[in-house]
Write a protein that holds these residues in place. Structure first.
Motif, PDB file in Angstrom:
ATOM      1  N   LYS A  31      46.321  28.726 -12.990  1.00 33.66           N
ATOM      2  CA  LYS A  31      45.803  28.211 -11.714  1.00 33.66           C
ATOM      3  C   LYS A  31      45.987  26.703 -11.609  1.00 33.66           C
ATOM      4  O   LYS A  31      46.371  26.186 -10.547  1.00 33.66           O
ATOM      5  CB  LYS A  31      44.318  28.571 -11.568  1.00 33.66           C
ATOM      6  N   ARG A  32      45.707  25.984 -12.696  1.00 38.57           N
ATOM      7  CA  ARG A  32      45.857  24.530 -12.654  1.00 38.57           C
ATOM      8  C   ARG A  32      47.304  24.130 -12.380  1.00 38.57           C
ATOM      9  O   ARG A  32      47.569  23.197 -11.621  1.00 38.57           O
ATOM     10  CB  ARG A  32      45.378  23.911 -13.969  1.00 38.57           C
ATOM     11  N   LEU A  33      48.236  24.833 -13.012  1.00 33.47           N
ATOM     12  CA  LEU A  33      49.645  24.521 -12.775  1.00 33.47           C
ATOM     13  C   LEU A  33      50.078  24.945 -11.374  1.00 33.47           C
ATOM     14  O   LEU A  33      50.890  24.275 -10.733  1.00 33.47           O
ATOM     15  CB  LEU A  33      50.514  25.197 -13.833  1.00 33.47           C
ATOM     16  N   ALA A  34      49.531  26.043 -10.880  1.00 31.12           N
ATOM     17  CA  ALA A  34      49.855  26.487  -9.522  1.00 31.12           C
ATOM     18  C   ALA A  34      49.350  25.487  -8.485  1.00 31.12           C
ATOM     19  O   ALA A  34      49.946  25.332  -7.417  1.00 31.12           O
ATOM     20  CB  ALA A  34      49.264  27.867  -9.259  1.00 31.12           C
ATOM     21  N   VAL A  60      45.531  26.502  -2.103  1.00 34.75           N
ATOM     22  CA  VAL A  60      44.307  25.878  -2.620  1.00 34.75           C
ATOM     23  C   VAL A  60      43.100  26.755  -2.326  1.00 34.75           C
ATOM     24  O   VAL A  60      42.223  26.949  -3.172  1.00 34.75           O
ATOM     25  CB  VAL A  60      44.108  24.465  -2.022  1.00 34.75           C
ATOM     26  N   GLY A  61      43.050  27.333  -1.118  1.00 29.55           N
ATOM     27  CA  GLY A  61      41.951  28.225  -0.760  1.00 29.55           C
ATOM     28  C   GLY A  61      41.936  29.481  -1.602  1.00 29.55           C
ATOM     29  O   GLY A  61      40.867  29.971  -1.990  1.00 29.55           O
ATOM     30  N   TYR A 105      45.372  15.262 -10.827  1.00 29.52           N
ATOM     31  CA  TYR A 105      46.726  15.281 -11.373  1.00 29.52           C
ATOM     32  C   TYR A 105      47.357  13.895 -11.257  1.00 29.52           C
ATOM     33  O   TYR A 105      47.224  13.224 -10.224  1.00 29.52           O
ATOM     34  CB  TYR A 105      47.599  16.288 -10.621  1.00 29.52           C
ATOM     35  N   VAL A 106      48.017  13.477 -12.311  1.00 30.13           N
ATOM     36  CA  VAL A 106      48.769  12.231 -12.306  1.00 30.13           C
ATOM     37  C   VAL A 106      50.242  12.574 -12.471  1.00 30.13           C
ATOM     38  O   VAL A 106      50.642  13.113 -13.508  1.00 30.13           O
ATOM     39  CB  VAL A 106      48.306  11.288 -13.432  1.00 30.13           C
TER      40      VAL A 106
END
Length: 612
Positions: A179-182, A215-216, A259-260
């Protein structure tokens, strides 16, 4: 004499390295997905069995790996992403150390199949099963891209396997990684399957609407319904993404994604800047929610700080901190009731200022604050009188007495298009809540909380207009500090001066306080200065003094606001509604409690079963 220093075997060296890289199935998936994204993949398919312990498979459509490079790909510190020191100082890829596949293969049965061409028959595979750098090469049909299959994680290191949690826990962590990568790569399609069951399918997104849909799907529809979109670029820094309204705060910091340059990080400086932006509107003990992306020159950020690459170090930390704080601070301040109500036009059943996890629901479905502040105690001893802030500040008083009850009939608009965002007052409930009718339905306002915010913002504006009046101390106060703290105070003398403090260095480890702001006459100055120096050492900046001043103004505003059980006239209530519409941060009181809620007509109709 026998040497007691010996070289580690390649297998043992890999397993030691695996201790830094491979903690659990989730860390394996993270490394594999990052490699695929770096390879230019636009589609990633992830499969897992038994939480990933039995099987993990990642398939991508990236540029693939040639037959000759396959054995090298499984070697330690072999990478296609950096070649010299300058490359390391400006890393623009997610992976770069080149130890991931070697470490993973040392504690599992690994099979990698790849093809850099469009000819399916040109695919090759390499197999490694925890052996000493031994790989078996064999032809294997495969479309352009790479597939990595990891079986029986920690099969040869049972002690490590004992530290794994239940299948559900391990899979939840694996799912979080996906999910974080998506969330950070909208241009890549993702799918996730567990134990043969397809759980997630996220299509590649290119437009803002498509990105918001993803995102939703990942963070929840409620987050998007209560999120503001921000996009600001300045001084080589760009911040964009979504921040939730303060009323959508969380009991835990479980919905914070930062995210950077596409890399998910958890950084104290970032957390501090975001928290500072929310400090005036967040309820005590609550946490903000956000999905934010910071883009900057890779040469100005060091991503090689920690083995897991979760932490970064900014070359100019103060610049980054101030940019994040000011961007989010202004974004939250600019929210007006009209902005929140525009979201309800999309989803009528959702309140304009929803509670998130704020509190229990009332019988009307409105969020009820968990506590009500009683503002009946006198001013604290020694506290500055409101008159010192600016004599031009008058008590809210008559509240626009020019409008009388007899003129209320003429105030009704001919259509909903002419209706103010918060509508017009129709009644007061128990001397506490204002009931108003707007275009969407029923608006309920906490009169004290709303008036408190209005008064507070006016006091802050007047205070800023007058400037920070300072008073010299008859006897300068000496503070013993460390040599580092003394140096910080000396180099940040302008910061202290801008906040009304006269601080100078009197020795290698001594500071003298010669003047302080008038409003902080009764404050514990020494502790406040020490706290500021601590912030400067950790974050390169500090908001302690400003926060302390705002806390005093907030208390004054609370005591000077409309009390509960005070009967207001219709004109007074309408004047308060109009001021709310024009005041920054009017959706929350000074303590972070919501000031108003909307119950739409659709929601009321459903409640009373109308039309069913």
């Amino acid at each position: 004499m026998t040497s007691i220093i010996k070289l580690l075997s390649p297998r043992l060296a890999n397993q030691i390295a695996a201790g830094e890289v491979v903690e659990r199935p989730a860390s394996v998936i993270k490394e594999l997905l990052e490699n695929s994204i770096d390879a230019g993949a636009t589609r990633l398919d992830v499969e897992a069995d038994e939480g990933g312990v039995k099987l993990m498979r990642v398939r991508d459509n990236g540029k693939g790996i040639s037959r000759d490079d396959l054995p090298l790909a499984l070697s330690r510190h072999a990478t296609s992403k950096i070649y010299e020191l300058d490359d390391l100082e400006a890393v623009a890829t997610l992976g770069f150390r080149g130890e991931a596949l070697a470490s993973i293969s040392s504690v599992s049965r690994l099979l990698i199949t790849a093809n850099p061409t469009d000819d399916v028959s040109q695919g090759w595979s390499a197999r490694s099963e925890g052996r000493d750098m031994e790989t078996e090469l064999m032809p294997a049909p495969h479309p352009r891209g790479t597939s990595v299959e990891v079986r029986d994680l920690f099969f040869n290191t049972p002690a490590r396997r004992k530290f794994l949690r239940t299948e559900k826990t391990e899979f939840n962590r694996l799912e979080d990684v996906v999910k974080r990568l998506a969330l950070s790569h909208f241009d890549v399609a993702f799918s996730l399957t567990h134990n043969g069951r397809a759980l997630h399918q996220w299509r590649a997104a290119s437009t803002r609407v498509e990105c918001e849909r993803r995102v939703g799907q990942i963070c929840g529809a409620a987050f998007m319904e209560n999120a503001l979109y921000v996009e600001v670029e300045r001084a080589g820094l760009k911040l964009w993404g979504w921040v939730a309204l303060p009323a959508f705060s969380r009991s835990q910091a479980d919905l914070q994604h930062f995210y950077v340059n596409g890399r998910a990080i958890k950084d104290k400086l970032v957390t501090h800047a975001v928290r500072q932006a929310y400090q005036d509107v967040l309820f005590h003990g609550r946490h903000p929610a956000y999905v934010l992306y910071l883009e900057l020159d890779p040469a100005t950020v060091d991503v090689n700080v920690h083995p897991t690459k979760h932490e970064v170090r900014f070359r100019d930390s103060r610049l980054v901190h101030d940019f994040l704080f000011r961007t989010l601070h202004h974004a939250l301040a600019d929210v007006r009731p009209q902005d929140q109500l525009e979201k309800t036009a999309i989803e009528p059943a959702t309140s304009g200022a929803t509670a998130g996890e704020f509190g229990p629901q009332s019988s009307l479905g409105l969020a009820v604050p968990s506590s009500r502040m009683q503002a009946s105690q006198p001013f604290a001893p020694g506290m500055s009188n409101p008159g010192q802030v600016g004599e031009q500040l008058q008590h809210y008083g008559a509240l626009h007495q020019g409008v009388g009850p007899a003129s209320m009939a003429s105030m009704a608009p001919e259509s909903d298009d002419e209706m103010p965002p918060l509508g017009f007052a129709i009644a007061q409930l128990k001397g506490v809540y204002i009931l108003a009718e707007n275009a969407q339905g029923l608006v309920v306002v906490d009169a004290h909380a709303a008036h408190e915010r209005i008064t507070y913002e006016r006091m802050k504006a007047a205070f800023e207009g007058e400037g920070l009046k300072a008073q010299p101390l008859l006897v300068p106060e000496s503070i013993p500090v460390s040599e580092k703290e003394a140096g910080l105070a000396e180099s940040h003398a302008e910061l202290f001066a801008s906040l009304g403090f006269g601080v100078e260095r009197a020795g290698p480890e001594t500071l003298l306080i010669r003047q302080i702001p008038v409003i902080l006459g009764q404050a514990k100055v020494e502790q406040l200065v020490r706290d500021v120096l601590s912030d400067l050492a950790e974050h390169g900046t500090s908001d302690r003094i400003r926060t302390h001043i705002n806390e005093l103004l907030s208390t004054m505003a609370c005591h000077g606001s409309v009390r509960a059980n005070r009967k207001l006239t219709i004109p007074e209530m309408n004047a308060l509604l109009r001021d709310m519409e024009a005041t920054e941060r009017s959706g929350q009181c000074n303590h972070g409690r919501p000031t108003w809620f909307l119950q739409s007509m659709d929601a009321l109709d459903k409640m009373f079963l109308r039309g069913q």
